[in-house]
Design an enzyme around this catalytic site. Structure first.
Site, PDB file in Angstrom:
ATOM      1  N   THR A  12       0.867  -1.293  -0.148  1.00  0.00           N
ATOM      2  CA  THR A  12       0.077  -0.088  -0.026  1.00  0.00           C
ATOM      3  C   THR A  12       1.288   0.958   0.411  1.00  0.00           C
ATOM      4  O   THR A  12       0.438   2.238  -0.943  1.00  0.00           O
ATOM      5  CB  THR A  12      -0.654   0.078   1.132  1.00  0.00           C
ATOM      6  N   VAL A  13       1.468   1.500   0.718  1.00  0.00           N
ATOM      7  CA  VAL A  13       2.890   2.832   0.750  1.00  0.00           C
ATOM      8  C   VAL A  13       3.749   2.996  -0.121  1.00  0.00           C
ATOM      9  O   VAL A  13       3.461   3.882  -0.631  1.00  0.00           O
ATOM     10  CB  VAL A  13       3.667   2.428   2.171  1.00  0.00           C
ATOM     11  N   LYS A 102       8.114   0.800  10.699  1.00  0.00           N
ATOM     12  CA  LYS A 102       8.695   1.575  12.728  1.00  0.00           C
ATOM     13  C   LYS A 102       9.185   0.681  13.176  1.00  0.00           C
ATOM     14  O   LYS A 102       9.814   1.002  14.453  1.00  0.00           O
ATOM     15  CB  LYS A 102       6.330   1.594  12.652  1.00  0.00           C
ATOM     16  N   GLU A 126       9.964   9.919   8.852  1.00  0.00           N
ATOM     17  CA  GLU A 126       8.862  10.313   9.184  1.00  0.00           C
ATOM     18  C   GLU A 126       7.272   9.427   9.547  1.00  0.00           C
ATOM     19  O   GLU A 126       6.558   9.616  10.404  1.00  0.00           O
ATOM     20  CB  GLU A 126       8.153  11.705   8.470  1.00  0.00           C
ATOM     21  N   GLU A 187      -3.075  -2.793   9.852  1.00  0.00           N
ATOM     22  CA  GLU A 187      -2.129  -3.296   9.020  1.00  0.00           C
ATOM     23  C   GLU A 187      -2.314  -4.378   8.804  1.00  0.00           C
ATOM     24  O   GLU A 187      -3.190  -5.490   9.146  1.00  0.00           O
ATOM     25  CB  GLU A 187      -1.199  -3.387  10.753  1.00  0.00           C
ATOM     26  N   LYS A 202       5.487   2.779  18.169  1.00  0.00           N
ATOM     27  CA  LYS A 202       6.200   4.286  17.118  1.00  0.00           C
ATOM     28  C   LYS A 202       6.381   5.620  18.838  1.00  0.00           C
ATOM     29  O   LYS A 202       7.070   5.960  18.607  1.00  0.00           O
ATOM     30  CB  LYS A 202       4.705   4.549  16.504  1.00  0.00           C
ATOM     31  N   GLY A 299      -3.240   5.675   6.046  1.00  0.00           N
ATOM     32  CA  GLY A 299      -3.626   5.484   4.858  1.00  0.00           C
ATOM     33  C   GLY A 299      -2.703   5.696   3.781  1.00  0.00           C
ATOM     34  O   GLY A 299      -1.860   6.446   4.249  1.00  0.00           O
TER      35      GLY A 299
END
Lengths: 324, 324
Positions: A12-13, A102, A126, A187, A202, A299
């Site tokens: 997705t990312v 992460k 980020e 996830e 995180k 998202g």
């Protein structure tokens, strides 16, 4: 001369990053003075068809990515390995790295930052924390002289989505979880979200950034939301409270204290009103006071946005000699 | 070799900057590699006694400040002049500038940015908008590739403080205003706050930053909170709404639309829950989605914090040749 980018992972990312680099060609050229080209994409399964330009190299071998001599690598794979090894190799070859991983960065961030610093190469992370909400940039670049002793945050969009759907719409836990999956927020393994591990990673990344150290992982009380019942929410609502999954970190007399768990928050608390898939982070600085950042916590576009923003900032400050 | 700083104006904000530069000597040396020294302070009234080091030059003549050859000037004076002239002169002498002067920057920001760019000198103006809340930095550095088409914000801490005190504690307008004055939130002239001018200037600064232009000032509907009655607030509360003073800016088909006025907001609106002296800014980016920054909107330390943070960032990226 183009800026050469490569993607590791095309879930997705990764797809989001590819799309944005395509859509924003003109803006990127304007900001960076040169066009950006995706020269390679590392995937697991070579047999899947993918919506990418035909001339773009798609490979399952990392060496082939390196042979393209990319200026920057976007790392969006899952888990510590092979992401960690790839990133170290890239940094050692003076390739800038932007990561959204992460789990890997919580475990190896300190080492990665050292290697990047040693080679004077850029590292952006980020996207590891709170998706597109620019908390890492704010703490790294905008609040440097402030001493941040306290963080309270909602860091898992899926958990917050589920709690909101249960409280506002009276849904059951499993209905709300299914809804979060359908919307693409959860996830790959929802256990990571609902058992609090994702928020924990995180928080450890924020701890490393703020204090150059982390608490001992096994010492951090960690509880997810899977045991929250509709009755718990009703009971809280009767007192004017809402249950939120809160990750908290505080430095007290040089000692780090951290916890990740569901908490009933009164209306006066800044995280009370954070609904749906949003994340929010409240940091308390000795000069600025209490500052909160809020934004979508999951998202495709918002996470990819954070990666491309990191990329822009790194390339803007990169010395010329680093560009191949 | 020290970094030489000078202050223009020694009111609340100027004093805050002086204090922070003193308190954070060690941290500044660590971040910048060199100690920071205040070499001069420009004041109006030479007869007042001031809590500064005896060796520090205190003068009412700007030429004497320039003779100190400062590397950076902190400008915290009131009104367009003489602040604007001083800043231009400083930039022309390649002195970095950090300003908190919103009235001046709303009117002359475009010109100042051009002059700074021409001389390749740093200009920081975070403190002009929302005090320490890092909205200018977020839009300038962290959200560069996002196309921000919409801003909705609470930009005046005094107005928000008054509305909150009236709504929550049942105070009258004048009682609440007096309280805001007592706490040091209200500007020298409270009319600027309560009639909406202060929020208007900040919105124009955001417009310039985001769109490189501003709406025609006289075309922007501008209304403050001085006409809000306790009855208005009660009426809103009965519908579950709260009245907030909202500054809004939107780019629609290339045309800027702005307005500054009190609005009754439902509980679902992100600015509904912003209480007290806080400011909050919601920006909508095409990639990242809707991101909100919230923090104290007024106060000595938080405003001075923004100025010192700007200073750190400028000095970190300044070419060596610019340092005297």
């Amino acid at each position: 001369m183009t800026i050469k980018a490569a993607l590791l992972g095309f879930g997705t990312v990764g797809q989001g990053v590819y799309e944005i680099l395509e859509e924003k060609q003109q803006d990127l050229q304007h900001l960076l003075g040169r066009p950006v080209e995706v020269v390679g994409i590392l995937v697991n399964d070579m047999n899947k068809s993918r919506p990418v330009r035909t001339e773009t190299l798609v490979t399952d071998r990392f060496e082939q990515i390196l042979e393209q001599q990319p200026d920057v690598i976007f790392e969006a794979t899952i888990g510590q390995e092979p992401g960690y090894s790839y990133i170290k190799q890239a940094l050692n070859e003076r390739i800038h790295v932007v990561t959204a991983n992460k789990v890997m960065f919580a475990a190896h961030g300190e080492d990665i930052l050292e290697v990047a610093d040693f080679h004077d190469v850029g590292i952006g992370y980020e996207a590891t924390t709170a998706a597109g909400t620019p908390i890492i940039g704010t703490l790294s670049h905008l609040l440097q002289i402030n001493n941040i002793t306290k963080v309270e945050a909602i860091l898992n969009g899926t958990s917050n989505y589920i709690l909101t759907a249960m409280q506002q719409d009276g849904k059951s836990f499993s209905e709300a979880l299914q809804e979060a999956k359908d919307k693409g927020y959860a996830e790959a393994d929802p256990a990571n979200d609902i058992e609090g591990h994702d928020a924990f990673y995180k928080l450890m990344i924020l701890s490393q950034l703020l204090h150059k150290k982390q608490p001992v992982w096994s010492d951090v009380p960690l509880k997810g939301i899977s045991q929250i019942s509709p009755e718990d929410l009703t009971e809280a609502a009767q007192k004017g409270e809402r249950i939120r999954h809160v990750a908290a970190l505080e430095l007290i007399n040089g000692e780090l204290s951290a916890q990740v768990k569901p908490v009933a928050l009164p209306a006066s608390h800044g995280l009370h009103s954070i609904d749906g898939v949003d994340n929010a982070i409240t940091v308390s600085g000795d000069l600025v006071g209490s500052v909160t950042l809020r934004g979508p916590g999951a998202g495709k576009r918002t996470t990819a946005s954070a990666m491309v923003e990191d990329f822009v900032r790194i390339l803007q400050s990169a010395p010329i000699y680093q560009l191949h």
